[in-house]
Design an enzyme around this catalytic site. Structure first.
Site, PDB file in Angstrom:
ATOM      1  N   SER A   1       0.836  -1.197   0.000  1.00 35.19           N
ATOM      2  CA  SER A   1       0.000   0.000   0.000  1.00 35.19           C
ATOM      3  C   SER A   1       0.878   1.257   0.000  1.00 35.19           C
ATOM      4  O   SER A   1       1.706   1.435  -0.890  1.00 35.19           O
ATOM      5  CB  SER A   1      -0.958  -0.047   1.195  1.00 35.19           C
ATOM      6  OG  SER A   1      -1.999   0.899   1.053  1.00 35.19           O
TER       7      SER A   1
ATOM      8  N   GLU B   1      -9.806  -3.742  -6.113  1.00 37.98           N
ATOM      9  CA  GLU B   1      -9.410  -2.665  -5.207  1.00 37.98           C
ATOM     10  C   GLU B   1      -9.244  -1.329  -5.918  1.00 37.98           C
ATOM     11  O   GLU B   1      -8.912  -1.264  -7.100  1.00 37.98           O
ATOM     12  CB  GLU B   1      -8.140  -3.039  -4.453  1.00 37.98           C
ATOM     13  CG  GLU B   1      -6.926  -3.358  -5.299  1.00 37.98           C
ATOM     14  CD  GLU B   1      -5.694  -3.529  -4.420  1.00 37.98           C
ATOM     15  OE1 GLU B   1      -5.303  -2.548  -3.769  1.00 37.98           O
ATOM     16  OE2 GLU B   1      -5.146  -4.635  -4.386  1.00 37.98           O
TER      17      GLU B   1
ATOM     18  N   HIS C   1      -7.597  -5.296  -1.355  1.00 40.62           N
ATOM     19  CA  HIS C   1      -6.390  -4.547  -1.030  1.00 40.62           C
ATOM     20  C   HIS C   1      -5.508  -5.304  -0.022  1.00 40.62           C
ATOM     21  O   HIS C   1      -5.964  -5.698   1.047  1.00 40.62           O
ATOM     22  CB  HIS C   1      -6.785  -3.189  -0.458  1.00 40.62           C
ATOM     23  CG  HIS C   1      -5.644  -2.268  -0.219  1.00 40.62           C
ATOM     24  ND1 HIS C   1      -4.797  -1.865  -1.222  1.00 40.62           N
ATOM     25  CD2 HIS C   1      -5.208  -1.640   0.915  1.00 40.62           C
ATOM     26  CE1 HIS C   1      -3.901  -1.039  -0.732  1.00 40.62           C
ATOM     27  NE2 HIS C   1      -4.108  -0.888   0.560  1.00 40.62           N
TER      28      HIS C   1
END
Length: 302
Positions: free
Chosen positions: A150, A244, A274
């Site tokens: 991320s 996502e 995610h």
């Protein structure tokens, strides 16, 4: 409502739905979000025989994670996710441990500074300081990989650009999961995946981008690496879920890397969400992805 072919990801979605706050509940602040994220990570189990200990690299605190079977001389520098405003080595310890075990390496997770208290480029500076300290401590670049998820995946790509800028050697490879690589939130998936992403959305990412950037330009390549020049950067593996909001970031990043003649492998995992890798205890796809990434890093490390 989509009908998921993988019953395990449907189960993960049910768990996430049960965690949603009641309508009208107050929105937690950054301290509460950080505490909750760390608490989840600290509940997770580590591989048998794996241990962790505090470490400081270049003045930056972190955590050293040592799985059984780690080959001598190998290191993974890990940059955690959390939208640049939360997350820590504690929140990501189980995931880091499983990746390190799969790659047969020791891992060092960096506790880089977070916004809004420490705005961009504090996180980049800390990642660079930790990398420099590893080199100064005798780590060989060809036996070093950098990984992140991320925001940490975006930070890893920013670090790649910072190394190039400063003339420092590249590591053996970069592995990024669902990287947040465009803080302008301009990709098509921010809209097209609104209904299928159960964990992140554009308004929340916009809020976190503002908190991290503190009014600075989101198109700065060290904030949004999709705007950077990656020529000369070492090979990159990208894994992302098909469902996502950050899917476009991975696709765009792979395109940018390919145009810069970087060896890049993009894997889009159907039906996954995610950073689905974090659901290894209940999701076979997560375990397969970690194993595949571990094999890729193992091969890069020689």
């Amino acid at each position: 409502m989509a009908n998921w072919k993988d019953p395990e990801i449907a189960g993960v979605r049910a768990i996430l739905a049960a965690r949603q706050p009641e309508p009208g509940a107050p929105t937690p602040g950054f301290p509460e979000r950080r505490a909750a994220m760390d608490a989840l990570g600290e509940k997770g189990a580590l591989p048998v025989g794996c241990y962790h200990e505090p470490v400081t690299l270049g003045g930056v605190r972190g955590e050293r994670v040592v799985p059984q079977g780690a080959a001598p001389g190998r290191t993974m520098l890990y940059l955690h996710g959390g939208a640049y405003t939360m997350g820590s080595p504690r929140s990501h310890r189980p995931l880091v441990a499983r990746l390190a075990e799969a790659a047969r390496t020791v891992a060092v997770a960096v506790d880089y500074r977070l916004g809004p208290e420490h705005r961009f480029p504090a996180a980049v500076d800390d990642a660079l300081a930790a990398y420099r300290a590893l080199l100064d401590g005798g780590a060989e670049p060809e036996r070093l990989v950098v990984a992140g998820d991320s925001a940490g995946g975006g930070l890893a790509m920013a670090l790649a650009l910072a190394l190039k800028r400063d003339g420092l050697p590249q590591p053996a490879g970069w592995f990024v999961m669902s990287p947040w690589a465009d803080l302008t939130q301009s990709g098509a998936s921010y809209a097209s995946k609104t209904a299928t992403d159960p964990t992140i959305n554009k308004p929340r990412l916009d809020e976190n981008a503002r908190a991290y950037l503190g009014g600075l330009d989101p198109r700065d390549p060290l904030a949004s690496p999709v705007f950077g020049d990656f020529e000369g950067v070492s090979p990159v593996l990208i894994q992302v879920g098909s469902e996502e909001a950050l899917l476009s970031d991975s696709v765009t990043l792979a395109d940018v890397l390919a145009h810069a003649r970087v060896a890049v492998r993009l894997e889009v995992w159907p039906e996954m969400i995610h950073v689905f890798h974090a659901w290894g205890p209940v999701l076979q796809a997560a375990r397969r992805a970690v194993a595949d990434a571990g094999a890729w890093m193992d091969a890069r490390l020689g």
